[in-house]
Design a protein around this motif. Sequence first.
Motif, mmCIF file in Angstrom:
data_model
loop_
_atom_site.group_PDB
_atom_site.id
_atom_site.type_symbol
_atom_site.label_atom_id
_atom_site.label_comp_id
_atom_site.label_asym_id
_atom_site.label_seq_id
_atom_site.Cartn_x
_atom_site.Cartn_y
_atom_site.Cartn_z
ATOM 1 N N THR A 58 42.345 59.115 33.971
ATOM 2 C CA THR A 58 43.201 59.517 32.844
ATOM 3 C C THR A 58 42.901 58.710 31.588
ATOM 4 O O THR A 58 43.332 59.074 30.499
ATOM 5 C CB THR A 58 44.686 59.328 33.189
ATOM 6 N N SER A 110 45.182 58.745 40.159
ATOM 7 C CA SER A 110 46.106 59.214 39.137
ATOM 8 C C SER A 110 47.027 60.309 39.660
ATOM 9 O O SER A 110 46.555 61.384 40.043
ATOM 10 C CB SER A 110 45.343 59.741 37.916
ATOM 11 N N LYS A 131 46.901 63.236 36.667
ATOM 12 C CA LYS A 131 45.710 64.039 36.425
ATOM 13 C C LYS A 131 45.066 64.566 37.696
ATOM 14 O O LYS A 131 44.511 65.667 37.709
ATOM 15 C CB LYS A 131 44.680 63.215 35.637
#
Length: 310
Positions: free
Chosen positions: A157, A295, A298
């Motif tokens: 990210t 993440s 994401k």
Amino acid sequence: MSKTLVFGHKNPDTDTICSALAYANLKNKLGVNAEPARLGEVNKETNYALTYFNVEAPQLIDAVPADVEQVILVDHNEFQQSVSNIKDVRISEVIDHHRVSNFETKEPLYFRAEPVGCTATILYKMYKENDIEVTKEIAGLLLSAIISDSLLLKSPTCTQEDVDAAHELADIAGVELEKYGLDMLQAGADLSDKSATELISMDAKEFAMGDAKVEIAQVNTVDASKVYELQAELEEVMDKAINEKGLDLFLFVVTDIINNDSEVLARGKGYEKVADAFGVTLDNSHRALLKGVVSRKKQIVTALTDAFTK
């Protein structure tokens, strides 16, 4: 002068706490009577940052008090992640870096959502746009948030904007980026005194994925096997949450900050969607290793949303 509260999501992480503090400070410098707040306890990682830069944690609230005229949301916009009475208060601004979902207001507002790795990166730009000095303390808070959300600039990210902001803020804060960042992350990775209930609630968010309700909890560690020594207790607490909240899936994500992988535990009737989303096989204990996945925003939410809506 009417009062404005600035706060982030429930089960706050470092970006949520530090962004609330930093943006309330900016709003006050711009003539707005703003106060930071938080919707949960401060975790070890965030406490390390607050202690290092000698900043007090924001006030703790469960709901917006009656004397508050309006609120500003940072680091979130989905109503299920916010205060209990969010639909009853006026939202004047949103500053965020997540997807926009389950969000509606009665009045126009200032909404700023950018595809960067951290809300603090946006706030740093806003300080510069308004020609407001970033003090050492505010720089330290913004830097800490970026380090946390980007896993010391290693998360997928993380953008070049985050990297540039982090280096500039480290200079203002007077710290060596790598050393301070690793020390902060390691402080947060000490989970030895956490119960199963604390582990799944430290950083948990609920998401709407099509018709499904999904909760994803994430912790950072340097030894996932130590966390999963509590698997039986974790499953019991997760199953209770599934029944009480009507969840289709509860995903517990244990992220190894050294190897940049995550081992997940899936519970609920939708657990097979994890296999569909990531192309992995869940073992008999409903666990799987997701190589290179760190993440939630994401890599995990996007893949699971696709699996639940296709």
